[in-house]
Motif scaffolding. Structure first.
Motif, PDB file in Angstrom:
ATOM      1  N   ARG A   1       0.819  -1.196   0.000  1.00 44.66           N
ATOM      2  CA  ARG A   1       0.000   0.000   0.000  1.00 44.66           C
ATOM      3  C   ARG A   1       0.862   1.258   0.000  1.00 44.66           C
ATOM      4  O   ARG A   1       2.025   1.248   0.409  1.00 44.66           O
ATOM      5  CB  ARG A   1      -0.903   0.022   1.233  1.00 44.66           C
TER       6      ARG A   1
ATOM      7  N   ARG B   1      -8.750   6.499  -4.440  1.00 43.46           N
ATOM      8  CA  ARG B   1      -9.288   5.804  -3.272  1.00 43.46           C
ATOM      9  C   ARG B   1      -8.113   5.482  -2.351  1.00 43.46           C
ATOM     10  O   ARG B   1      -7.377   4.513  -2.566  1.00 43.46           O
ATOM     11  CB  ARG B   1     -10.005   4.518  -3.687  1.00 43.46           C
TER      12      ARG B   1
ATOM     13  N   ASP C   1      -7.811   4.293   0.564  1.00 40.02           N
ATOM     14  CA  ASP C   1      -7.767   3.017   1.291  1.00 40.02           C
ATOM     15  C   ASP C   1      -7.318   1.864   0.397  1.00 40.02           C
ATOM     16  O   ASP C   1      -6.952   0.799   0.895  1.00 40.02           O
ATOM     17  CB  ASP C   1      -9.129   2.698   1.896  1.00 40.02           C
ATOM     18  N   GLU C   2      -7.327   2.052  -0.954  1.00 38.94           N
ATOM     19  CA  GLU C   2      -6.905   1.002  -1.885  1.00 38.94           C
ATOM     20  C   GLU C   2      -5.664   1.399  -2.680  1.00 38.94           C
ATOM     21  O   GLU C   2      -5.187   0.626  -3.516  1.00 38.94           O
ATOM     22  CB  GLU C   2      -8.042   0.684  -2.867  1.00 38.94           C
TER      23      GLU C   2
END
Length: 708
Positions: A658, A685, A687-688
């Motif tokens: 990540r 995004r 969180d992704e």
């Protein structure tokens, strides 16, 4: 007398008290007065059934007789039991009891040997049922791969009236009887339905019997193998009936003749393909192999099936081409080299099957003339591993359940995707310790674009891959074949030749491309690039629909995506966007503008940059594969792809895991400074977000890549 769960009076029952036909009539003298008494036919056991079942069955039949106005020949015989015999199901019984009226001929009548109507559905099957039950009136398509249970799924759809099941194969019609929990009539050859709530009909028979039915007889029409739905015989049936809902079920991801189904079905409402079934562990993966044998598929004559409209090889010509000493020796050698474990072989004819069995040690043959007892003995012995190879001539394409099959060898080429899928499907069932099945395709010495092969199972077109890479793309696990196709399409020679593909798409399939210089990738998707974004249209489905995505060119972020719509509507929308937002970049996307300068020879600077960015082997392939000299347009596409590839390779180290907190803070800071545009920031995004994409966003902002 007690229920026996069988058609005879012998054996134990479920404990519920039952009456034979004669006993029932003795208990109801008032209603039976003046009626003919049922008698036990000489030499035949009495048929018995539950008293409660009979009453419910009789009331149901009387109601259906009033509604359907059945002709006298189909009415009750003596006691209100339909002449066709009624299947009666009780919760206490594991099997089905049948009640037969006096004088009914038992021979040839369908009986249920196994009740599948109470099978527990898998999660995806239940999801499909719920989706279909919630649909508004219309015509819709369901795609479900071989082995995922189409028949049991559509048999569980909610019935709001009578149901018609259409198929062109006997096996599907017979399967329907065991999956439904109500009486099922058959319309095929000499057999006819008698007002049952479900009718399973052969297309070839029903198209000649439409006058036996009213147009509004059926609330739901289900078409199995719905990729045949555009054939004239199917269309005649659809034009006659006026159901509330028409559902087509198919396992085939595309038609071999590239005809779309949008004339029949509005859209695909549920899809679970073969790759999904493999990834989810429901089906075995396929280890694909190809063997070249000495026949030329282009010289084998073809004929068109009058019912389905599907073309395939003529059987006599196919046997003459395949059943030769040289070819048979090559097929037997392929068996010895590639086969592992229990092997099922599909031959081109009966004679071909026996010739191959003679050349393969321990092989046995099962064919149409094999007696049922011998066929059962051979299949059982093969399943137990008593001999290693079973050769057949298309008698084991449907309904044969042998989990132990480890290799399927296809020595019977076909242009019919359904037939090919059925042959491969015999090995897809998983078993203890079985993770994959080996598929050995015997292909001819010349390439035939219509011949079915392993890519057919995924709807991939081998013609999209250059001939020199085609075998490498096809061989290997089916679950990763799509990735191999894309990787072999991402080569300098492929990039230089891509433009020709879209010319064919517009000319042969009738799409209006508006002179947009689309590039077609190996998976069939279309892309066009401007300075800021890439427009991408995903591969079209069976009804000719797709999705248009707008992707940021610098970061790879999907900025927006359309609803699934017909391809032509997406082509129109893409052209409108390009004309409105990239009018000053017309030379990048307009084919006419590109052709004016693109047909000239590549400049020395272009050639020098290409030689710098390409590996030596890639350059050799590039110059060998081009018909003439490299043009400016081809060089431009090559340079664009090569630069993007070079950037990706240099940044690959940043693609682990990540995005970290520092990268997220950098993106937010750059956005506040106005160096990351709002339309890009909204598409992120966090969180992704992975490290590689974050690196690309930061790098593009620092280089002022979005500076207008």
């Amino acid at each position: 007398m007690r229920c026996t769960k069988t058609r005879d009076v012998n054996g134990g029952g479920c404990g519920t008290k039952d009456l034979a036909l004669g006993d029932l009539r003795k208990r109801r003298p008032s209603r039976a007065a003046g009626k003919q008494r049922a008698r036990k036919r000489p030499g035949r056991p009495r048929r018995i059934f539950h008293f409660a079942c009979f009453c419910a069955m009789e009331a149901d039949f009387r109601a259906r007789r009033r509604e359907a106005s059945l002709p006298a020949g189909n009415r009750t015989s003596g006691r209100g039991v339909p002449c066709g015999g009624i299947r009666i199901l009780r919760p206490q019984c594991e099997q089905v009891c049948y009640a037969f009226p006096k004088g009914w001929p038992i021979e040839g009548r369908e009986t249920a040997t196994q009740d599948r109507s109470t099978l527990k559905l898998r999660d995806y099957q239940q999801e499909c049922v719920e989706v279909c039950d919630a649909l508004p009136p219309g015509s819709y398509l369901v795609q479900m791969a071989t082995g995922l249970g189409k028949t049991v799924t559509f048999a569980r759809l909610a019935r709001r009236g009578r149901v018609l099941v259409l198929a062109h194969r006997k096996e599907i019609l017979e399967q329907a009887q065991s999956y439904y929990d109500v009486p099922v009539g058959i319309e095929m050859a000499e057999r006819a339905s008698a007002g049952e709530p479900v009718v399973a009909a052969s297309v070839a028979s029903l198209v000649r019997r439409l006058d036996r039915f009213a147009p509004d007889d059926f609330d739901l029409v289900i078409t199995d193998e719905a990729h045949h739905a555009v054939a004239p015989s199917y269309r005649k049936i659809y034009d006659y009936f006026k159901p509330r809902l028409h559902l087509g079920f198919t396992a085939t991801p595309n038609r071999g003749d590239k005809v779309r189904l949008s004339d029949v079905y509005e859209r695909i409402v549920f899809a679970r393909d073969l790759k999904w079934g493999i990834d989810q562990g429901h089906l075995a993966d396929i280890d694909c192999r190809q063997v070249t044998v000495d026949y030329d598929a282009r010289k084998i004559k073809t004929s068109r099936n009058s019912t389905t409209g599907q073309q395939d090889f003529r059987l006599r010509d196919l046997d003459e081409a395949l059943n030769t000493p040289e070819t048979n020796d090559q097929i037997a050698a392929a068996y010895r080299r590639y086969a592992q474990g229990q092997t099922l072989v599909f031959a081109a004819s009966v004679d071909h099957a026996y010739e191959l069995a003679r050349l393969i040690d321990g092989a046995r043959v099962v064919e149409a003339n094999t007696s049922p007892e011998e066929r059962e003995r051979l299949i059982s012995g093969f399943g137990r591993g008593e001999f290693p190879c079973l050769v057949n001539n298309l008698v084991l394409t449907e309904g044969t359940d042998i989990p132990g099959i480890e290799t399927v060898l296809i020595a019977r080429p076909t242009k019919n995707p359904t037939l090919y899928t059925q042959m491969v499907g015999r090995g897809l069932r998983r078993g203890p310790g079985k993770e994959s099945v080996r598929l050995v395709d015997c292909v001819g010495i010349t390439y035939d674009s219509g011949l079915c092969a392993a890519p057919t199972l995924l709807g991939l077109d081998p013609e999209k891959v250059l001939a020199r890479y085609r075998r490498q793309a096809v061989e290997g696990p089916l679950s990763t074949m799509e990735e191999r196709f894309l990787s072999f399409d991402e080569t300098p020679l492929s990039w230089a030749l891509r433009a020709k593909r879209v010319d064919v798409l517009g000319r042969d399939e009738g799409w209006d491309l508006h002179d947009v210089n689309w590039v077609q990738l190996g998976d069939g998707s279309l892309t066009i690039s401007t300075e800021r974004v890439v427009l991408r249209i995903a591969p079209v489905d069976l009804v000719g629909a797709s999705v248009l995505e707008i992707v940021d060119r610098k970061t790879g972020l999907v900025l927006s995506a359309s609803e699934r719509e017909p391809l032509q509507r997406l082509l129109d929308a893409a052209h409108e966007r390009l004309s409105r937002k990239a009018a000053d970049q017309r030379q990048l996307w307009d084919r006419k503008s590109a052709d004016r300068w693109g047909s000239r020879p590549a400049s020395p600077k272009q050639i020098a940059l290409i030689e710098k960015l390409c590996a030596e082997a890639e350059l050799s392939d590039l110059y060998d594969g081009l018909d003439g000299e490299l043009t400016k347009a081809q060089a431009g596409q090559l340079i664009t792809h090569l630069i993007e590839r070079s950037k990706s390779e240099r940044a690959a180290k940043a693609r682990k895991g990540r995005a970290d907190a520092r990268q997220r803070r950098d993106i937010e800071r750059l956005h506040r400074q106005g160096r990351v545009p709002d339309y890009v920031f909204r598409a992120i995004r966090f969180d992704e977000l992975d490290g590689y994409t974050a690196w690309r966003i930061v790098k593009a902002a620092e280089e002022d890549a979005w500076d207008a």
